[in-house]
Design a protein around this motif. Structure first.
Motif, PDB file in Angstrom:
ATOM      1  N   THR A  45     -16.643 -20.763  -2.154  1.00  0.00           N
ATOM      2  CA  THR A  45     -15.335 -20.295  -1.701  1.00  0.00           C
ATOM      3  C   THR A  45     -14.569 -19.683  -2.871  1.00  0.00           C
ATOM      4  O   THR A  45     -14.530 -20.253  -3.959  1.00  0.00           O
ATOM      5  CB  THR A  45     -14.528 -21.449  -1.093  1.00  0.00           C
ATOM      6  N   ALA A  58     -11.417  -8.316  -0.550  1.00  0.00           N
ATOM      7  CA  ALA A  58     -11.201  -9.301   0.511  1.00  0.00           C
ATOM      8  C   ALA A  58     -10.187  -8.854   1.545  1.00  0.00           C
ATOM      9  O   ALA A  58     -10.063  -9.483   2.606  1.00  0.00           O
ATOM     10  CB  ALA A  58     -10.755 -10.628  -0.098  1.00  0.00           C
ATOM     11  N   THR A  59      -9.453  -7.777   1.258  1.00  0.00           N
ATOM     12  CA  THR A  59      -8.371  -7.377   2.162  1.00  0.00           C
ATOM     13  C   THR A  59      -8.406  -5.910   2.584  1.00  0.00           C
ATOM     14  O   THR A  59      -7.633  -5.510   3.450  1.00  0.00           O
ATOM     15  CB  THR A  59      -7.000  -7.651   1.502  1.00  0.00           C
ATOM     16  N   SER A  75     -11.631 -16.512   0.616  1.00  0.00           N
ATOM     17  CA  SER A  75     -12.900 -16.148   1.237  1.00  0.00           C
ATOM     18  C   SER A  75     -13.744 -17.416   1.347  1.00  0.00           C
ATOM     19  O   SER A  75     -14.500 -17.751   0.429  1.00  0.00           O
ATOM     20  CB  SER A  75     -13.625 -15.085   0.404  1.00  0.00           C
ATOM     21  N   ASP A 119     -10.501 -14.353   4.707  1.00  0.00           N
ATOM     22  CA  ASP A 119     -11.559 -13.344   4.743  1.00  0.00           C
ATOM     23  C   ASP A 119     -12.879 -14.012   5.123  1.00  0.00           C
ATOM     24  O   ASP A 119     -13.390 -14.870   4.390  1.00  0.00           O
ATOM     25  CB  ASP A 119     -11.650 -12.689   3.357  1.00  0.00           C
ATOM     26  N   SER A 121     -15.852 -12.734   5.270  1.00  0.00           N
ATOM     27  CA  SER A 121     -16.982 -11.876   4.912  1.00  0.00           C
ATOM     28  C   SER A 121     -18.261 -12.640   4.590  1.00  0.00           C
ATOM     29  O   SER A 121     -19.357 -12.082   4.705  1.00  0.00           O
ATOM     30  CB  SER A 121     -16.615 -10.980   3.726  1.00  0.00           C
ATOM     31  N   GLN A 122     -18.146 -13.901   4.183  1.00  0.00           N
ATOM     32  CA  GLN A 122     -19.355 -14.670   3.874  1.00  0.00           C
ATOM     33  C   GLN A 122     -20.077 -15.164   5.133  1.00  0.00           C
ATOM     34  O   GLN A 122     -21.229 -15.614   5.047  1.00  0.00           O
ATOM     35  CB  GLN A 122     -19.018 -15.850   2.969  1.00  0.00           C
TER      36      GLN A 122
END
Length: 494
Positions: A45, A58-59, A75, A119, A121-122
């Protein structure tokens, strides 16, 4: 300075703070809150702040006409840390927005100021279960990422028409696309989700687990939680007599034939397209001619000979500039309109967007729109990146699902408009609203009706969620999110 004056001043300040969703707790140093060692974030994280490339990554959004603003981004690398992020935000009264592909563009997102970006995304995994005929995807998976794994395993999945949006994000609003006739909306394939609630619980939601919430997220999902992963039912290609392939026709329509084209389309397909057929058209500026181009695409799920019969009225117009391609369904989005879709996926665009949903096709309205764009391009050089997208979609499979089965309100629609205006500033707002109103007047609905994923952000809840579905949605919102934590993406009234 008198005590009464001070009390009035304090009272006004507290009202302002409430309106802005800010509190004294909110004013704490967000960096201190998020970097507290007691949070015990997982090693995967990351927490980032403005001024760093990591924060930008991230944005960064696909569209930035009216974007949210953040003071920090997290994230999460685990489901537990998504839950923990929501709990921290609730505890400290920090406004939040969770994002996957970050493709949404409603102007209501701009109501989030100095908030926390969660976020996802992971969460980018894709798992096809060939035995159960399902696919499970993470919250950040984009349409284009799921095409090949599903096709290579021998299946199809109804998806949107573009490669760019997140699969789950599109699903939450309905998920319209070229498969509405054969398989229905994307949300009709949804079997279950893992969702973080407004009170920071992680739950499984399906037809048998929290069925009321499962009903609501299929059409108004952004209002009810953060979906970390979702499982969809697949369709075996072995049931298709053409091996999962489709025939695509890209057609350059001369402007002097545009009125005839739209009249033929309306006369021939006024009740909707056949189940295996889908069509789009775009109006864009052509720098080589110094004016607009009208490009059409027709897709038929089957061999070319069948395709030509299914759309014979269009071929009967004698159009000559036609490019024919036969591709697997997984390559359609990258193929249609001469492969232009990929170029539209780059982020950081500033475009003012308006949508209309229709259950009737009015040829004069479409022709008038082409003429308006012709005038716009001629008079305003800065607006030449503006475009119109017309979608004509079948609805046979969508209509086969009972209307009360999901929160989605527009199953009887057969056409959609997306107005994308660039370089126009405030003038674009008037232009967009006027054109939207003209299409709404001939849409076949009593008033303006808008697919939520195409909403500008100034529509009423009834215009987006439908007057039939809104009372139940509002009641469920009060149960599942009484404090309106999820309030920034085309919010329901509370």
């Amino acid at each position: 300075m008198g005590r009464r004056y001070l009390n009035n001043l304090i009272g006004l300040l507290l009202v302002w703070l409430r309106l802005c969703h800010i509190s004294p707790s909110n004013a704490q140093d967000l960096e201190t809150i998020l970097t507290d060692p007691g949070n015990n974030w997982a090693p995967t994280t990351t927490v980032t702040f403005p001024g760093t490339q990591e924060f930008i990554d991230a944005t960064l959004r696909w569209e930035v006409y009216a974007p949210p603003s953040y003071s920090a981004a997290i994230s999460p690398g685990t489901e537990a840390d998504v839950v923990k992020s929501v709990k921290l935000a609730i505890t400290h009264n920090i406004p939040l927005l969770a994002t996957g592909a970050r493709h949404g563009y409603t102007t209501t997102l701009a109501r989030l100021r100095n908030g926390l970006a969660i976020d996802l995304s992971q969460f980018d995994s894709i798992k096809v279960d060939e035995q159960d005929e399902t696919v499970t995807v993470g919250g950040a998976v984009k349409m284009r990422q799921v095409f090949d794994p599903v096709y290579d395993a021998g299946f199809e999945l109804q998806t949107g028409g573009s490669q760019c949006p997140g699969l789950i994000g599109a699903t939450l609003g309905g998920g319209i696309g070229r498969d509405l006739g054969r398989y229905g909306l994307v949300l009709d394939a949804l079997l279950s989700v893992r969702l973080v609630t407004a009170d920071a619980r992680l739950i499984d939601v399906s037809a048998t687990s929290h069925p009321d919430l499962f009903w609501a997220i299929r059409g108004a999902g952004a209002n009810f939680g953060i979906i970390i992963s979702a499982t969809y039912k697949l369709h075996s290609i072995s049931n298709d007599n053409y091996g999962g392939h489709a025939t695509s026709f890209d057609i350059n329509i001369p402007l002097d034939m545009s009125a005839t084209y739209f009249k033929t389309l309306a006369d021939s397909y006024s009740g909707g397209l056949p189940a295996k057929v889908e069509s789009q058209a775009i109006v864009i500026y052509d720098p080589t001619t110094g004016g607009p181009s009208l490009l059409a695409n027709w897709v038929y799920f089957g061999p070319e000979a069948e395709a030509r019969k299914a759309i014979a009225p269009i071929f009967g117009l004698g159009l000559t500039n036609i490019t024919t391609t036969v591709v697997p369904w997984s390559k359609l989005s990258a193929t249609i309109f001469y492969g232009v879709d990929a170029s539209t996926c780059s982020g950081n665009r500033s475009v003012d967007m308006y949508g209309v949903t229709m259950r009737a096709i009015s040829a004069p309205t479409y022709q008038a729109a082409v003429e308006k764009m012709t005038k716009l391009y001629a008079e305003n050089a800065e607006a030449r990146e503006s475009m119109l997208t017309f979608e004509f979609l079948p609805n046979e499979a969508a209509l086969s699902v009972p209307d009360d089965a999901t929160a989605y309100p527009w199953r009887d629609a057969i056409a959609y408009l997306l107005i994308s205006l660039a370089g126009m500033g405030e003038a674009g707002e008037g232009f967009g609203r006027q054109m939207r109103g003209e299409f709404a007047a001939t849409s076949g609905y009593p008033g303006l009706s808008v697919y939520v994923n195409y909403a500008h952000g100034d529509e009423s809840p009834e215009q987006v969620f439908g007057s039939r579905k809104l009372p139940k949605l509002t009641a469920l919102k009060k149960i599942w999110d009484p404090n309106n934590v999820f309030r920034f993406s085309n919010p329901l009234p509370v």
